[in-house]
Design a protein around this motif. Structure first.
Motif, short mmCIF file in Angstrom:
data_model
loop_
_atom_site.label_atom_id
_atom_site.label_comp_id
_atom_site.label_asym_id
_atom_site.label_seq_id
_atom_site.Cartn_x
_atom_site.Cartn_y
_atom_site.Cartn_z
N ASN A 1 0.78 -1.25 0.00
CA ASN A 1 0.00 0.00 0.00
C ASN A 1 0.81 1.30 0.00
O ASN A 1 0.30 2.35 0.41
N HIS A 2 2.02 1.21 -0.51
CA HIS A 2 2.75 2.45 -0.83
C HIS A 2 3.63 2.10 -2.03
O HIS A 2 3.36 2.51 -3.14
N ILE B 1 4.22 -1.07 -4.45
CA ILE B 1 3.38 -2.22 -4.79
C ILE B 1 4.16 -3.22 -5.64
O ILE B 1 4.74 -2.85 -6.65
N VAL C 1 3.71 -5.75 -8.18
CA VAL C 1 2.60 -6.07 -9.08
C VAL C 1 2.52 -7.57 -9.41
O VAL C 1 1.46 -8.05 -9.81
N LEU D 1 0.59 -8.84 -6.54
CA LEU D 1 -0.76 -8.31 -6.76
C LEU D 1 -1.54 -9.22 -7.71
O LEU D 1 -2.72 -9.50 -7.50
N GLU E 1 -10.62 4.37 -2.17
CA GLU E 1 -9.28 4.88 -2.41
C GLU E 1 -8.50 4.90 -1.11
O GLU E 1 -9.09 5.03 -0.05
N ALA E 2 -7.17 4.79 -1.15
CA ALA E 2 -6.37 4.62 -2.34
C ALA E 2 -5.88 3.17 -2.43
O ALA E 2 -5.77 2.62 -3.53
N SER E 3 -5.61 2.53 -1.30
CA SER E 3 -4.91 1.24 -1.32
C SER E 3 -5.71 0.12 -1.97
O SER E 3 -5.15 -0.87 -2.43
N ILE F 1 -7.42 0.23 -4.73
CA ILE F 1 -7.60 0.37 -6.18
C ILE F 1 -6.80 -0.66 -6.97
O ILE F 1 -7.31 -1.31 -7.88
N ALA F 2 -5.53 -0.82 -6.63
CA ALA F 2 -4.68 -1.75 -7.36
C ALA F 2 -5.22 -3.18 -7.23
O ALA F 2 -5.26 -3.94 -8.20
N CYS G 1 -8.51 -3.57 -9.33
CA CYS G 1 -8.28 -3.60 -10.79
C CYS G 1 -7.64 -4.91 -11.23
O CYS G 1 -7.99 -5.45 -12.28
N ALA H 1 -10.30 -7.67 -11.00
CA ALA H 1 -11.37 -7.53 -12.00
C ALA H 1 -11.04 -8.26 -13.30
O ALA H 1 -11.93 -8.79 -13.98
N VAL I 1 -14.52 -1.72 -12.19
CA VAL I 1 -14.13 -1.40 -10.82
C VAL I 1 -14.71 -0.03 -10.49
O VAL I 1 -14.72 0.86 -11.33
N PHE J 1 -14.22 2.85 -7.44
CA PHE J 1 -13.60 3.14 -6.15
C PHE J 1 -14.28 4.32 -5.48
O PHE J 1 -14.49 5.37 -6.08
#
Lengths: 191, 191
Positions: free
Chosen positions: B27-28, B30, B32, B35, B58-60, B62-63, B66, B69, B77, B79
């Motif tokens: 959460n700062h 990332i 991927v 993820l 938001e914010a953490s 969102i990634a 997405c 999804a 998505v 947010f």
């Protein structure tokens, strides 16, 4: 990027002469298939440039950065956090960012741990308008003694001058859709 | 989810008895690739459940939303945006969310256009602690007369009781790593 421009024409909402709302597919509701195409396009635009980290700012840039990072071989994403100025800043790099839309100034901050000398940073964001967010992020990269190798925006509003200012500073700027003007509810693209 | 637990053990930082920092990979900054595994795991956990939209805040979140999804066939998505209470709320559904960590109350809001009756909503977030964010998002879904089909958290801090409260309300909750306690700098997992 044709698919993006077509989508802005179909679903973007022009407000006055300055604002285009894309909250149905980019920065509130997100179309993840379009997002994937955006990521691929950024990878194409910055092909041949060595990138070690993608830097963006919360919140709207996060989805774009994470999707693009995949096409750069799963490099890390770092998102700067927005905070009111004058709160704790220890252990952070910090830069001020003015929002013309909201009329506010906020700090964007990243932990010193995650932006380091040797990093080759690509900055990504949803919009490039007056360039305040991009200049703020560039300042974070400078403070970290990292190298800024490029700046990418999904939508550039050319008439607000941020892209011009960044290019004049020598930065490599790529925008996937460039809006020349917004008039009478119509969005006019440069490219 | 083993890869996630291993990563929390390797790179998570326990602070006191309540907080685990995962800002180096979730959460700062990332990761991927991780993820992507998280997205696949959520798709597996909620297999067989029809989902038409993923809702996060938001914010953490969102990634995570997405990436997940994609594994639900590129569903949209949405947010929720955080705002100070008492600002403009027209055209939005709005719910209050208390942050125990920050000691603040904020509104989370989504446009009425993007959450509609008939939507089958999966709520995702990075942390499930006291459950305040999840209950806030569930309230948005209720206001929209949409259906909440599940709630997923990357990390559940079981000892803060949010997961229990949500399950008692009858919600289907899936957490990819469940922390039972944090003691003396050690993170103890339930599963």
């Amino acid at each position: 990027m044709k698919a993006l421009k077509d989508r802005i024409i179909a679903d973007g909402v022009a407000i006055g002469t300055e604002i285009v709302k894309v909250d149905s597919f980019l920065n509130h509701q997100i179309d993840v298939a379009l997002l994937d195409e955006i990521g691929q396009e950024f990878a194409k635009r910055f092909q041949g440039i060595e990138v070690s980290k993608i830097l963006t700012v919360e919140a709207s840039g996060i989805a774009i950065a994470c999707t693009t990072a995949k096409y750069f071989g799963n490099i890390p994403v770092l998102f700067a956090k927005k905070a009111s100025p004058n709160t704790m800043t220890e252990g952070f790099y910090s830069a001020k960012v003015k929002s013309f839309t909201k009329g506010t100034v906020s700090d964007v901050r990243v932990s010193k741990k995650f932006l380091v000398p040797g990093d080759r940073v690509l900055i990504l964001d949803d919009f490039l308008a007056h360039g305040e967010a991009a200049f703020g992020m560039a300042e974070l990269v400078r403070q970290a003694n990292a190298e800024l190798v490029g700046i990418g925006a999904v939508i550039e509003k050319q008439f607000q001058g941020g892209g011009k200012r960044l290019r004049e500073k020598g930065f490599l700027v790529e925008s996937l859709a460039v809006i020349e003007s917004i008039q009478d509810g119509k969005i006019n693209f440069l490219i």
